[in-house]
Scaffold this motif. Structure first.
Motif, PDB file in Angstrom:
ATOM      1  N   TYR A   1       0.846  -1.199   0.000  1.00 37.76           N
ATOM      2  CA  TYR A   1       0.000   0.000   0.000  1.00 37.76           C
ATOM      3  C   TYR A   1       0.884   1.253   0.000  1.00 37.76           C
ATOM      4  N   SER A   2       1.919   1.241   0.832  1.00 36.56           N
ATOM      5  CA  SER A   2       2.815   2.407   0.890  1.00 36.56           C
ATOM      6  C   SER A   2       3.478   2.647  -0.458  1.00 36.56           C
ATOM      7  N   ALA A   3       3.939   1.579  -1.089  1.00 37.96           N
ATOM      8  CA  ALA A   3       4.585   1.724  -2.404  1.00 37.96           C
ATOM      9  C   ALA A   3       3.595   2.329  -3.392  1.00 37.96           C
ATOM     10  N   CYS A   4       2.370   1.883  -3.319  1.00 39.41           N
ATOM     11  CA  CYS A   4       1.341   2.353  -4.257  1.00 39.41           C
ATOM     12  C   CYS A   4       1.008   3.826  -4.008  1.00 39.41           C
ATOM     13  N   GLU A   5       0.995   4.214  -2.736  1.00 37.21           N
ATOM     14  CA  GLU A   5       0.672   5.612  -2.414  1.00 37.21           C
ATOM     15  C   GLU A   5       1.661   6.595  -3.025  1.00 37.21           C
ATOM     16  N   THR A   6       2.903   6.149  -3.251  1.00 36.75           N
ATOM     17  CA  THR A   6       3.891   7.067  -3.826  1.00 36.75           C
ATOM     18  C   THR A   6       3.502   7.469  -5.250  1.00 36.75           C
ATOM     19  N   LEU A   7       2.534   6.760  -5.835  1.00 36.41           N
ATOM     20  CA  LEU A   7       2.084   7.096  -7.188  1.00 36.41           C
ATOM     21  C   LEU A   7       0.922   8.082  -7.174  1.00 36.41           C
ATOM     22  N   GLY A   8       0.530   8.517  -5.964  1.00 36.86           N
ATOM     23  CA  GLY A   8      -0.467   9.579  -5.886  1.00 36.86           C
ATOM     24  C   GLY A   8      -1.891   9.133  -5.591  1.00 36.86           C
ATOM     25  N   ILE A   9      -2.073   7.903  -5.124  1.00 42.58           N
ATOM     26  CA  ILE A   9      -3.411   7.486  -4.698  1.00 42.58           C
ATOM     27  C   ILE A   9      -3.375   7.368  -3.176  1.00 42.58           C
ATOM     28  N   THR A  10      -4.470   7.736  -2.496  1.00 47.43           N
ATOM     29  CA  THR A  10      -4.462   7.653  -1.031  1.00 47.43           C
ATOM     30  C   THR A  10      -4.824   6.246  -0.571  1.00 47.43           C
ATOM     31  N   ARG A  11      -4.420   5.942   0.658  1.00 43.29           N
ATOM     32  CA  ARG A  11      -4.763   4.654   1.257  1.00 43.29           C
ATOM     33  C   ARG A  11      -6.288   4.498   1.318  1.00 43.29           C
ATOM     34  N   GLU A  12      -6.942   5.602   1.706  1.00 45.14           N
ATOM     35  CA  GLU A  12      -8.396   5.563   1.848  1.00 45.14           C
ATOM     36  C   GLU A  12      -9.077   5.225   0.522  1.00 45.14           C
ATOM     37  N   GLN A  13      -8.544   5.795  -0.561  1.00 40.95           N
ATOM     38  CA  GLN A  13      -9.115   5.524  -1.882  1.00 40.95           C
ATOM     39  C   GLN A  13      -8.952   4.043  -2.243  1.00 40.95           C
ATOM     40  N   MET A  14      -7.783   3.506  -1.911  1.00 38.18           N
ATOM     41  CA  MET A  14      -7.556   2.085  -2.234  1.00 38.18           C
ATOM     42  C   MET A  14      -8.522   1.189  -1.466  1.00 38.18           C
ATOM     43  N   TYR A  15      -8.713   1.506  -0.177  1.00 37.67           N
ATOM     44  CA  TYR A  15      -9.673   0.719   0.609  1.00 37.67           C
ATOM     45  C   TYR A  15     -11.062   0.816  -0.008  1.00 37.67           C
ATOM     46  N   GLU A  16     -11.409   2.046  -0.384  1.00 38.99           N
ATOM     47  CA  GLU A  16     -12.745   2.235  -0.946  1.00 38.99           C
ATOM     48  C   GLU A  16     -12.910   1.405  -2.229  1.00 38.99           C
ATOM     49  N   ASP A  17     -11.853   1.399  -3.053  1.00 37.28           N
ATOM     50  CA  ASP A  17     -11.922   0.626  -4.301  1.00 37.28           C
ATOM     51  C   ASP A  17     -12.045  -0.872  -4.031  1.00 37.28           C
ATOM     52  N   LEU A  18     -11.391  -1.336  -2.963  1.00 37.54           N
ATOM     53  CA  LEU A  18     -11.522  -2.754  -2.609  1.00 37.54           C
ATOM     54  C   LEU A  18     -12.951  -3.043  -2.145  1.00 37.54           C
ATOM     55  N   HIS A  19     -13.435  -2.184  -1.240  1.00 34.48           N
ATOM     56  CA  HIS A  19     -14.740  -2.437  -0.628  1.00 34.48           C
ATOM     57  C   HIS A  19     -15.892  -2.309  -1.622  1.00 34.48           C
ATOM     58  N   SER A  20     -15.710  -1.454  -2.619  1.00 36.86           N
ATOM     59  CA  SER A  20     -16.797  -1.270  -3.595  1.00 36.86           C
ATOM     60  C   SER A  20     -16.751  -2.350  -4.673  1.00 36.86           C
ATOM     61  N   GLY A  21     -15.660  -3.134  -4.682  1.00 40.43           N
ATOM     62  CA  GLY A  21     -15.543  -4.181  -5.694  1.00 40.43           C
ATOM     63  C   GLY A  21     -14.877  -3.686  -6.966  1.00 40.43           C
ATOM     64  N   LYS A  22     -14.479  -2.407  -6.978  1.00 39.44           N
ATOM     65  CA  LYS A  22     -13.844  -1.855  -8.173  1.00 39.44           C
ATOM     66  C   LYS A  22     -12.451  -2.468  -8.365  1.00 39.44           C
ATOM     67  N   ALA A  23     -11.713  -2.584  -7.260  1.00 38.52           N
ATOM     68  CA  ALA A  23     -10.378  -3.185  -7.344  1.00 38.52           C
ATOM     69  C   ALA A  23     -10.487  -4.686  -7.107  1.00 38.52           C
ATOM     70  N   LYS A  24      -9.620  -5.431  -7.753  1.00 32.28           N
ATOM     71  CA  LYS A  24      -9.643  -6.884  -7.608  1.00 32.28           C
ATOM     72  C   LYS A  24      -8.550  -7.334  -6.633  1.00 32.28           C
ATOM     73  N   TYR A  25      -8.644  -8.589  -6.237  1.00 31.83           N
ATOM     74  CA  TYR A  25      -7.570  -9.241  -5.497  1.00 31.83           C
ATOM     75  C   TYR A  25      -7.480 -10.646  -6.065  1.00 31.83           C
ATOM     76  N   SER A  26      -6.455 -11.384  -5.674  1.00 32.02           N
ATOM     77  CA  SER A  26      -6.236 -12.694  -6.275  1.00 32.02           C
ATOM     78  C   SER A  26      -7.447 -13.597  -6.077  1.00 32.02           C
ATOM     79  N   SER A  27      -7.888 -14.235  -7.170  1.00 32.81           N
ATOM     80  CA  SER A  27      -9.122 -15.018  -7.134  1.00 32.81           C
ATOM     81  C   SER A  27      -9.007 -16.241  -6.221  1.00 32.81           C
ATOM     82  N   ILE A  28      -7.784 -16.659  -5.935  1.00 30.39           N
ATOM     83  CA  ILE A  28      -7.596 -17.878  -5.129  1.00 30.39           C
ATOM     84  C   ILE A  28      -8.219 -17.743  -3.731  1.00 30.39           C
ATOM     85  N   PHE A  29      -8.300 -16.511  -3.227  1.00 31.31           N
ATOM     86  CA  PHE A  29      -8.795 -16.338  -1.855  1.00 31.31           C
ATOM     87  C   PHE A  29     -10.310 -16.411  -1.762  1.00 31.31           C
TER      88      PHE A  29
END
Lengths: 320, 94
Positions: free
Chosen positions: A86-114
């Motif tokens: 997450y920290s590495a990703c934030e250096t590209l200009g997206i906030t942690r909060e935005q990433m969480y929101e994208d996960l929770h809304s289903g916009k962002a994906k995660y590995s299908s195995i889980f």
């Protein structure tokens, strides 16, 4: 910036990557590079975080104290890996909060195995052995990827992760050396995790849309099919050592190409799970959302406490 | 969405005699929390004997655009390096 200027910057940028120079957050980068990296790194971070859930299911029921501390340490590492990423990703200009929101809304994906359930203790063994095994194959080449913060995070992750696979294999080994029932449990776990682990390495090269660009940016150094072949070739002897049978009737050594041939992967199942129709998709996202929402009061309390301490310091400074 | 939690940079001294090195960042409301989190996130395997946490907003960083004026003047000053000086091979210990 004019189009010609952007073209020239892009040429310099590509040359830099070709020379194996790293790109750091404040360097100029093409918008597409930034976006692709935000997508991949955040997805990777989400996978670490959601990846804690299937294993969390067994922490309280680990069969011994030794197994429990190891599993706890593994899950804690995954939390840590999620945070590095997450920290590495934030250096590209997206906030942690935005990433969480994208996960929770289903916009962002995660590995299908889980999105598969962990039904028995043997699943902890199979996950460590197969899922972490596949993850390591995927992650090692990323240690030399072009984006500096991502590469540095991956070096740390890979260093820490080598124990994960070993602890999983040890669980499988104990079960396979145990009673008939325990060995069946191990075989059953292998049967359920084998194909999803192969899918985890991504769609076939023919179906993968990002491969070419990602290779150029060193975001990928081997194609999905190459990684999958590598995984199969290294895992088959490990299964033999356990005395387990890989659930693929078409699996056989091909002397000509010096690797294993294997059966058809059910890609329809893969896409179903990616699209949200796997057995655990809903539960995983619900658990993440609940954790975030039920933790809101803690974040608010910490914030209020910090503000109060700051005010108090100011008052003291004024009084002096 | 609630407001963002401040970002902190973490520096770890791996053992006495070595400098603190930047190892990553994390979010925390205050210094104490940053210190606790840094300990959990970055020193799970005896990576350090000392931790610094610095709120990221307190760091002033040079920008890549000024790299030229900052660093190029040093590239043509070869006389700052010992190899610039031509001395006879017979000369020892210098």
């Amino acid at each position: 910036m004019s189009e010609a200027e952007i073209k020239s910057l892009e040429a310099q940028f590509d040359a830099k990557i070709a020379r194996d120079e790293k790109i750091e957050p404040k360097d100029w980068m093409p918008e597409k590079y930034r976006k692709t990296h935000i997508r991949q790194i955040s997805q990777h971070a989400h996978s670490e975080i959601v990846g804690m859930l299937p294993e969390g299911n067994w922490i309280t029921r680990a069969p011994s104290f030794r197994r429990k501390v190891a599993l706890l340490a593994k899950v804690q590492d995954e939390a840590g890996h999620g945070l590095y990423l997450y920290s590495a990703c934030e250096t590209l200009g997206i906030t942690r909060e935005q990433m969480y929101e994208d996960l929770h809304s289903g916009k962002a994906k995660y590995s299908s195995i889980f999105n598969y359930p962990t039904m028995t203790w043997a699943d902890m063994g199979a996950i460590g052995w197969l899922v972490d095994g596949a993850a390591i194959i995927n992650q090692v080449p990323l240690c030399s990827t072009s984006f500096g913060p991502y590469a540095r995070a991956m070096v740390r992750v890979c260093k820490e992760e080598s124990f994960h696979q070993r602890q999983g294999y040890e669980i499988m080994l104990s079960l396979c050396n145990g009673t008939e029932e325990q060995k069946e449990m191990a075989q059953d776990a292998l049967n359920r995790w084998w194909w999803p682990s192969l899918m985890m390495l991504g769609p076939t090269d023919a179906a993968s849309t990002h491969t070419e660009q990602s290779m150029k940016w060193k975001l990928k150094r081997k194609t999905n099919d190459e990684l999958r072949q590598q995984f199969i070739d290294q895992t088959v002897p490990q299964a033999e050592l356990l005395g387990l049978t890989i659930p693929d009737a078409d699996l056989k050594w091909n002397d000509g190409k010096g690797s294993y041939d294997f059966g058809e992967i059910n890609w329809d199942e893969f896409w179903q799970v990616v699209k949200g129709h796997g057995p655990m998709n809903k539960k995983r996202l619900d658990d993440r959302r609940n954790a975030w929402e039920n933790g809101a009061w803690v974040r608010e309390a910490a914030s209020a406490y910090a503000a109060k301490q700051k005010d108090r310091k100011k008052e003291i400074a004024k009084a002096v | 969405m609630s407001q963002e939690t401040p970002l902190w940079e973490v520096f770890i001294r791996s053992k006495n005699g070595l400098e603190h090195r930047h190892c990553g960042s994390l979010h925390a409301e205050d210094a104490e929390m940053a210190m606790n989190n840094a300990r959990d996130v970055y020193t799970r395997r005896n990576e350090g004997v000392s931790i610094w946490v610095v709120e990221s907003t307190n760091i002033t960083a040079s920008s890549p655009e000024s790299s030229g004026e900052l660093f190029e003047p040093a590239t043509d000053k070869v006389y700052r390096h010992p190899t610039f000086y031509e001395l006879p091979d017979e000369l020892k210990h210098m």
